[in-house]
Structure formats: structure tokens, C-alpha cells
Design a protein around this motif. Structure first.
Motif, short mmCIF file in Angstrom:
data_model
loop_
_atom_site.label_atom_id
_atom_site.label_comp_id
_atom_site.label_asym_id
_atom_site.label_seq_id
_atom_site.Cartn_x
_atom_site.Cartn_y
_atom_site.Cartn_z
N LYS A 95 57.07 -7.79 -57.19
CA LYS A 95 55.75 -8.23 -56.77
C LYS A 95 54.85 -7.01 -56.58
O LYS A 95 55.33 -5.92 -56.23
N SER A 152 50.19 -12.41 -61.07
CA SER A 152 51.08 -13.50 -60.65
C SER A 152 52.16 -13.75 -61.68
O SER A 152 53.33 -13.97 -61.34
N SER A 196 39.76 -10.54 -51.97
CA SER A 196 39.86 -11.99 -51.87
C SER A 196 41.26 -12.42 -51.42
O SER A 196 42.26 -11.75 -51.68
N ASP A 197 41.30 -13.59 -50.77
CA ASP A 197 42.59 -14.15 -50.34
C ASP A 197 43.47 -14.49 -51.54
O ASP A 197 44.69 -14.38 -51.46
N ALA A 198 42.85 -14.91 -52.64
CA ALA A 198 43.63 -15.27 -53.83
C ALA A 198 44.42 -14.08 -54.34
O ALA A 198 45.59 -14.21 -54.73
N ARG A 235 45.20 -11.39 -52.50
CA ARG A 235 46.15 -10.99 -51.46
C ARG A 235 47.43 -11.83 -51.51
O ARG A 235 48.52 -11.33 -51.25
N ARG A 236 47.29 -13.11 -51.83
CA ARG A 236 48.46 -14.00 -51.87
C ARG A 236 49.46 -13.57 -52.92
O ARG A 236 50.65 -13.85 -52.81
N ARG A 237 49.00 -12.91 -53.95
CA ARG A 237 49.88 -12.50 -55.04
C ARG A 237 50.56 -11.15 -54.80
O ARG A 237 51.31 -10.70 -55.65
N CYS A 238 50.28 -10.55 -53.66
CA CYS A 238 50.78 -9.20 -53.39
C CYS A 238 51.52 -9.13 -52.07
O CYS A 238 51.27 -9.91 -51.14
N TYR A 298 51.78 -6.76 -48.77
CA TYR A 298 50.68 -6.03 -48.13
C TYR A 298 51.23 -4.86 -47.33
O TYR A 298 52.24 -4.97 -46.63
#
Length: 299
Positions: free
Chosen positions: A33, A162, A193-195, A197-200, A202
Motif C-alpha cells: 500500500k 488503489s 482529499s479523503d478519497a 487518504r483512504r488508499r494510503c 498515513y
């Protein structure tokens, strides 16, 4: 590779990582990821990617973001000059082929049937993201300062990060041969963006605690004695508490350590700070504040 092995490998590469950094890298390698790394400028976000490239023996593919960057600079582009050259070279063959057409519609259909020849991988220019995906060897894909780009560019990256694939309308979906270790860095000048961030995973890298920053200095410049390293790091930590336009970061710490090493300084004094202040303070308005701090804190 375990978390401890990751931390030790980074140390051997000259990067002093804490447990949070080592864990994030370990998980990114195991889970395949991306990592989104945020933090102040100069704390080692880009340096982490460069060090990982060296210690893991992964090629480094870097994409420097900026306002207005698009897929033609980040993902792929078509080599239009080469396409035009081939068209000129094949003009005779095209004329002969079209001479057989019975009418205009037939000519257009025959020409359309050959257009895929000019939109093949022979004419595809691999920009950093696609070049990383098609690398024969697993790479480190550094997407640096993504906060400098815009929302549209973030949207382009969603599919890439993704599914590790790039959609090219003329060719279809191109999947990664080897999923890269993708590292995105941000200095926090714009909200990501949250989109995305969701793919990573942190990771936030802040200014290091005193002892780790001293270790960073000693690892890079072993000729700097422990006492001087403690003194300069302690001074810079206090400088960061001032209301400066550009607080000195770890990069300035290392630059200052190199300068003090060149000048054979063994102890900080107000005079030493005054003579080298341009290394640690980069705005004219900040210079008097740093000088006042030196006069108050140093003998």
C-alpha cells in the motif's frame, strides 16, 4: 524483512528512524500500500524515500508535483512528433491503400482500421507513474509535495494507487508488472482529499526529539563531538519556538552541522551564530530574533 530489520537498514543508510517510521515502511512493504507522509518541510520525508531506494536496491522514480500538473506529465503521453514522422514516411503506402477506396466513407473506414498502429506502445511516452509500474524491478515511486497539485490531479491518482494500474483509452488498462513502494509527501499547504487518504497508510513526521536529532547529526557528521551536537540541536529547538517565518528544520540542522565542521567550531557562541545565521535562518525578518536568542542562551 521485520520492523527491526527495516529500522536497522535505514540506520545503515544514514537515516535515523523511530518506531513509527519503521512500522509504516514495514507495513507498506508487506501490504503493498502507498504511504502518505505529512509533516513540516525539511524533516526527512523525501529523504526517507531516497534512503529506502538505496538500502532496498529499488530504482527511485520521482514525480515532483506542481500546480497544473496533469496526466501528460505524471502518467503517460503520446509521442506526437514520432507519429507525424511515421505518417510522412508511410504516405506512399497510405495513398495506395486509400486509392482502392470506392468512396469517401470507404476511405475513412480504411484509415480508421489502421489508426491503432499509431496509438500503440511504440508511441507511448512513459511518465514517472507508468514508468514505475512497468519497471522490471520493484521500484520506489516518490510522488513529492502532492499538496502543490490540485484536486483534479488527485483524482487521476486514485485508480493508480488503489489498483496499481493506468487506464489508457487507446490501449486499455495497463497493470503494474511490479507494485512499487509508493510514497506521497505533503508539507500541509493544502488539505489532501479523503478519497486519496483512504488508499494510503498515513505517517506524520514531526521535528525529532532532541536525542534522535543529535543521533541524526552524529550519524551524518561523526566528526562533530557529542557536546557540540547537543548544544546546536538544543539551540535550534529553542529557535523553532520563536515566531519565525521559516523555522529551522532538520535539513538546516544538517547544513549547520556541515558548516560548523568546515569551520572547525567546537563550541557555539553568539559570534559563531552571527557569522553562520544565514544557514539556519532564511528570512531577513528572522535574523534579529535568532541573534537575540543566541545572545540570551549562549555564553
Amino acid at each position: 524483512m521485520t520492523e527491526r530489520e527495516v529500522k536497522d537498514a535505514l540506520r545503515q543508510g544514514g537515516y535515523i528512524a523511530d518506531e513509527a517510521i519503521a512500522t509504516a515502511v514495514f507495513l507498506a512493504l508487506r501490504m503493498e500500500k502507498p504511504i502518505l507522509i505529512e509533516g513540516p518541510p525539511g524533516v526527512g520525508k523525501t529523504g526517507l524515500a531516497k534512503t529506502l531506494s538505496r538500502v532496498l536496491d529499488f530504482p527511485l522514480v520521482r514525480l515532483q508535483c506542481y500546480e497544473g500538473i496533469d496526466e501528460g506529465k505524471a502518467l503517460y503521453d503520446w509521442e506526437y512528433g514520432k507519429q507525424l514522422l511515421y505518417t510522412q514516411m508511410l504516405r506512399t503506402q497510405l495513398d495506395n491503400r486509400l486509392a482502392e477506396a470506392t468512396d469517401l466513407r470507404d476511405a475513412i473506414e480504411q484509415l480508421a482500421s489502421e489508426e491503432s498502429l499509431f496509438f500503440s506502445r511504440n508511441f507511448l511516452v512513459q511518465r514517472p507513474v507508468l514508468r514505475s509500474f512497468l519497471s522490471e524491478k520493484r521500484s520506489v515511486l516518490l510522488i513529492d509535495e502532492i499538496d502543490r497539485s490540485d484536486d483534479e490531479f488527485e483524482a487521476l491518482l486514485l485508480e493508480c494507487l488503489s489498483d496499481f494500474q493506468v487506464s489508457v483509452p487507446e490501449l486499455g488498462v495497463i497493470e503494474a508488472r511490479q507494485k512499487p513502494l509508493a510514497i506521497l509527501t505533503s508539507n500541509g499547504t493544502r488539505m489532501i482529499s479523503d478519497a486519496l487518504r483512504r488508499r494510503c497508510l498515513y505517517l506524520y513526521i514531526d521535528y525529532p526529539e532532541l536525542e534522535r536529532e543529535v543521533q541524526i547529526v552524529r550519524a551524518r557528521f561523526p566528526e562533530i563531538c557529542e557536546e557540540l551536537a547537543q548544544q546546536m540541536v538544543g539551540f535550534l529547538r529553542k529557535a523553532r519556538e520563536l515566531n519565525l517565518r521559516k523555522p529551522p528544520s532538520v535539513s538546516e540542522t544538517l547544513d549547520w552541522a556541515e558548516v560548523l565542521s568546515i569551520l572547525h567550531v567546537t563550541k557555539l557562541t553568539p559570534e559563531v551564530v552571527a557569522n553562520t545565521v544565514g544557514v539556519i535562518s532564511k528570512h531577513q525578518a528572522d535574523l534579529p530574533k535568532v541573534a537575540e536568542l543566541a545572545a540570551a542562551e549562549l555564553d
